[in-house]
Design a protein around this motif. Sequence first.
Motif, PDB file in Angstrom:
ATOM      1  N   TYR A 618       0.742  -0.800   0.126  1.00  0.00           N
ATOM      2  CA  TYR A 618      -0.084   0.356  -0.116  1.00  0.00           C
ATOM      3  C   TYR A 618       1.033   1.306  -0.062  1.00  0.00           C
ATOM      4  O   TYR A 618       1.951   0.964   0.063  1.00  0.00           O
ATOM      5  CB  TYR A 618      -1.330   0.258   1.226  1.00  0.00           C
ATOM      6  N   VAL A 619       0.211   2.370  -0.096  1.00  0.00           N
ATOM      7  CA  VAL A 619       1.016   2.905  -0.673  1.00  0.00           C
ATOM      8  C   VAL A 619      -0.182   4.695   1.128  1.00  0.00           C
ATOM      9  O   VAL A 619      -0.807   5.009   0.521  1.00  0.00           O
ATOM     10  CB  VAL A 619       0.999   4.397  -2.142  1.00  0.00           C
ATOM     11  N   GLU A 620       0.711   4.794   1.659  1.00  0.00           N
ATOM     12  CA  GLU A 620       0.441   5.507   2.669  1.00  0.00           C
ATOM     13  C   GLU A 620       0.658   7.082   2.563  1.00  0.00           C
ATOM     14  O   GLU A 620       1.799   7.746   2.194  1.00  0.00           O
ATOM     15  CB  GLU A 620       1.452   4.862   4.149  1.00  0.00           C
ATOM     16  N   ASP A 633      -9.442   7.383   0.323  1.00  0.00           N
ATOM     17  CA  ASP A 633      -8.800   5.673   0.468  1.00  0.00           C
ATOM     18  C   ASP A 633      -9.124   4.451  -0.034  1.00  0.00           C
ATOM     19  O   ASP A 633      -9.208   4.629  -0.495  1.00  0.00           O
ATOM     20  CB  ASP A 633      -9.135   5.625   2.053  1.00  0.00           C
ATOM     21  N   GLY A 634      -7.689   3.704  -0.158  1.00  0.00           N
ATOM     22  CA  GLY A 634      -8.747   2.457  -1.505  1.00  0.00           C
ATOM     23  C   GLY A 634      -8.250   2.560  -2.765  1.00  0.00           C
ATOM     24  O   GLY A 634      -8.163   1.380  -2.951  1.00  0.00           O
ATOM     25  N   ALA A 636      -6.121   3.084  -6.493  1.00  0.00           N
ATOM     26  CA  ALA A 636      -5.157   2.454  -6.891  1.00  0.00           C
ATOM     27  C   ALA A 636      -4.136   3.377  -6.994  1.00  0.00           C
ATOM     28  O   ALA A 636      -4.630   4.769  -7.990  1.00  0.00           O
ATOM     29  CB  ALA A 636      -5.825   2.008  -7.707  1.00  0.00           C
ATOM     30  N   ALA A 648      -0.273   0.053  -6.020  1.00  0.00           N
ATOM     31  CA  ALA A 648      -0.787   0.229  -4.591  1.00  0.00           C
ATOM     32  C   ALA A 648      -1.912   0.687  -4.199  1.00  0.00           C
ATOM     33  O   ALA A 648      -1.937   1.883  -4.678  1.00  0.00           O
ATOM     34  CB  ALA A 648       0.505  -0.779  -4.129  1.00  0.00           C
ATOM     35  N   PRO A 649      -2.662   0.221  -3.365  1.00  0.00           N
ATOM     36  CA  PRO A 649      -3.633   1.258  -3.397  1.00  0.00           C
ATOM     37  C   PRO A 649      -3.726   2.485  -1.730  1.00  0.00           C
ATOM     38  O   PRO A 649      -2.701   1.432  -1.759  1.00  0.00           O
ATOM     39  CB  PRO A 649      -4.427  -0.026  -1.821  1.00  0.00           C
ATOM     40  N   ALA A 650      -3.835   3.560  -2.206  1.00  0.00           N
ATOM     41  CA  ALA A 650      -3.465   4.643  -1.299  1.00  0.00           C
ATOM     42  C   ALA A 650      -4.171   4.080   0.348  1.00  0.00           C
ATOM     43  O   ALA A 650      -4.985   3.734   0.330  1.00  0.00           O
ATOM     44  CB  ALA A 650      -4.021   5.842  -1.583  1.00  0.00           C
ATOM     45  N   ARG A 651      -3.391   4.111   1.548  1.00  0.00           N
ATOM     46  CA  ARG A 651      -3.644   4.431   2.653  1.00  0.00           C
ATOM     47  C   ARG A 651      -3.647   5.746   2.753  1.00  0.00           C
ATOM     48  O   ARG A 651      -3.050   6.080   3.574  1.00  0.00           O
ATOM     49  CB  ARG A 651      -2.934   3.783   3.350  1.00  0.00           C
ATOM     50  N   MET A 663       6.094   2.989   2.136  1.00  0.00           N
ATOM     51  CA  MET A 663       5.319   2.194   1.036  1.00  0.00           C
ATOM     52  C   MET A 663       5.725   0.707   1.704  1.00  0.00           C
ATOM     53  O   MET A 663       7.761   1.035   1.750  1.00  0.00           O
ATOM     54  CB  MET A 663       5.886   1.444  -0.286  1.00  0.00           C
ATOM     55  N   GLY A 671       2.907  -4.258  -6.703  1.00  0.00           N
ATOM     56  CA  GLY A 671       3.083  -3.352  -5.564  1.00  0.00           C
ATOM     57  C   GLY A 671       4.399  -3.653  -4.990  1.00  0.00           C
ATOM     58  O   GLY A 671       5.246  -3.062  -3.603  1.00  0.00           O
TER      59      GLY A 671
END
Length: 704
Positions: A618-620, A633-634, A636, A648-651, A663, A671
Amino acid sequence: MLTNAPVPAAVTPTHCPYCSLQCGMGLRAAAGADGGLDVVARDFPVNRGALCGKGSSAPALLSRGLRLTEPLVRRPGTGLLEPATWEEALELVAERLGSVRQGYGADAVGVFGGGGLTNEKAYALGKFARVVLGTSQIDYNGRFCMSSAAAAHQRAFGVDRGLPFPLEDVARTGCVILAGSNLAETMPPAVRYLRELRENGGTLIVIDPRRTKTAEQADLHLAPRPGTDLALALGLLHLVVAQGRADEEFIRERTSGWEAARAAVMAHWPELVERTTGVPVPQLRDAVALFCDAQEAMVLTARGAEQHAKGTDTVGAWINFCLATGRAGRPLSGYGCLTGQGNGQGGREHGQKADQLPGYRKLADPAARAHVAGVWGVEPDSLPGPGRSAYELLDALGGDVKALLVMGSNPVVSAPRAAHIEGRLRALDFLAVADVVLSETAELADVVLPVTQWAEETGTMTNLEGRVLLRRAALPPPEHVRSDLEVLNSLAELLGSESAAKGFPVDPEEVFEELRLASAGGAADYSGISYARIEAEDGVFWPCPEEGHPGTPRLFLDRFATEDGRARFVEVAHREPDEETDADYPVVLTTGRVLAQYQSGAQTRRVAELNAAAPGAYVEMHPLLAGRIGVGDGDAVTVTSRRGRATAPARVTGAIRSDTVFMPFHWAGEGRANNLTNPALDPVSKMPEFKACAVRVERAGPAV
Ligand SMILES: Nc1nc2c(c(=O)[nH]1)N[C@H]1C(S)=C(S)[C@@H](COP(=O)(O)OP(=O)(O)OC[C@H]3O[C@@H](n4cnc5c(=O)[nH]c(N)nc54)[C@H](O)[C@@H]3O)O[C@H]1N2
Ligand SMILES: Nc1nc2c(c(=O)[nH]1)N[C@H]1C(S)=C(S)[C@@H](COP(=O)(O)OP(=O)(O)OC[C@H]3O[C@@H](n4cnc5c(=O)[nH]c(N)nc54)[C@H](O)[C@@H]3O)O[C@H]1N2
Ligand code: SF4
Ligand SMILES: [Mo]
């Protein structure tokens, strides 16, 4: 079904297969008839019975379905890895390594080791490279781990042991600065010591661009821009000097080089440091007050501060800070590095590092060569010189290094600029991988050798405190699985001779007995340590130079390990990360870990309960950044650097700086965080800049 052999009924005391805490645990036959193992708590000083989910689920990987159970050979016809006998696999490895050596010279064969290997394996691997292969081209994944702290330790103290005191001292000091460690996720049982520290009236300062689970427990959280810790440490030291809080007596009696170090910090005045790091001046002042008001205090660094192209100097600046405030070489005070891998400490002491011989000796030192050559029964001149560092070695694959043996690492996922390194591995004439699972690196191999795991073999590990521990086999391995020591023994015989193979015993205790001799007189002296002693005392701290010596839990109380006994200040100045942000790549990417996955994920991604807890990359990112690029949030996102891209999905969370994304690096595929990372190397330690590179972050598509 875990194995086809019976499991003994008694509890075998051992240690976790994963991180550098090496938590004590017991293994016993599971209830039921499926031949499995249960983990039971056992009292051991580091973890006092506690384990994280990786430790408690570790037996899952012993099961047949998840692991390798027979050798694999790539068949010319199909191009696929297919089962083979050990005889065929080993003969093929020996034949191909031998012919590359014949055709191109010994240095055309490379070896890549790991900090998860036992001391015995690390020792045997280094000896195998130098004596049997005759190559200088050996290094290991520890270069990517704590090498900057190790180099700074050597420079300042004359010896490198991660923690110069037992971890439990953390609970009894007055103030702890944790620079770039998220130990609530990376070493959960150690959180107990931080909690006890605060219960005892001590204070905790955490330095991390993210408000991590660890930072949440702090009295003070400083959130610098990634890659600016050096400026931060120098800024704090500047304040110490300006406020007259330097410990002049300690400096005079126990150190050298202060004048130059002090002069170097004078340029790092607080407002400038605030501009560089983003940490407000009042917080800098608070940190100095908390640290200096305490009777005793410690600075502990981990990868956040160290994995930079200036990691060695950053750690050097933290050591300067400890020395100037008299917080080193005294009880309950000092600088320490939280080493990462299970045998991250021992792995760097016994000779699998490009420039090292056992006992933490230097390969370039004639006296060290003579001593070790004597133990090995070879001529000192026959030992090759120092080779390339890990990234440089991987980068040379397919060039002048034509064949590689990997034992204990998965660089396809964990190396910086991983797509390039994957290409280099593919460009090899021949790749052999010894592993417990079919890792992404093993998938590229010509021959895969299935090896035994922690619960199936005996060996010693040296944890982050320098405590040498014994893991005892608790159950026999599956039929067609052999130990790394057996692999090296067979290859020594096939590539050398029957008498060469005698130098590579398959009994770990025999290897340890030789390691003791080889380490004698070196910095990491194990000569007084034996299996029987470790078992009786549940661990012995090196140096332990003779039988009957009590071992050394606390270093430097009388003198530092330098020639004159004084700790050395280093003269350092801040420099920016190798790659600065610009209009095309406006965001800083940093990388790291999550609780449920370990490293390249080769092991933990196969364990169902861990994978369920942390299923993917994920990508914070901060809500401000998410809003700017229009993602929720969530959604891609695609992250692009000058080296590649990852999706990857965003967090989305307020717990990270708005100029930074984070990441975790545990996954392969799209990812893979290391598609992006910058292999700029620290000039001293050759550590790559895993923790800061410039990226662009864009929306990739609808929610995933
Ligand atoms: N769950 C789990 N535990 C592990 C491991 C694992 O893979 N998974 N691996 C083991 C190993 S080998 C290691 S090396 C250790 C690593 O242990 P840690 O060093 O604790 O782990 P990281 O997550 O790599 O990095 C720690 C923190 O550094 C922060 N950081 C990033 N950039 C910077 C920066 O520029 N400055 C500062 N001050 N902080 C920064 C990150 O936000 C992160 O929270 O963990 C060990 N334990
Ligand atoms: N972007 C980014 N990249 C990083 C980091 C980061 O923070 N960010 N951290 C770096 C750090 S600190 C580290 S330590 C590295 C680690 O990266 P890797 O070296 O890839 O670490 P592991 O995933 O532990 O790989 C160990 C491999 O050896 C196998 N293995 C385990 N035990 C044994 C054994 O006894 N014998 C043999 N033959 N094989 C065994 C495992 O199954 C696994 O495939 O990653 C580095 N890469
Ligand atoms: S903290 Fe480390 S050593 Fe302890 S159980 Fe977890 S992974 Fe194993
Ligand atoms: Mo590490």
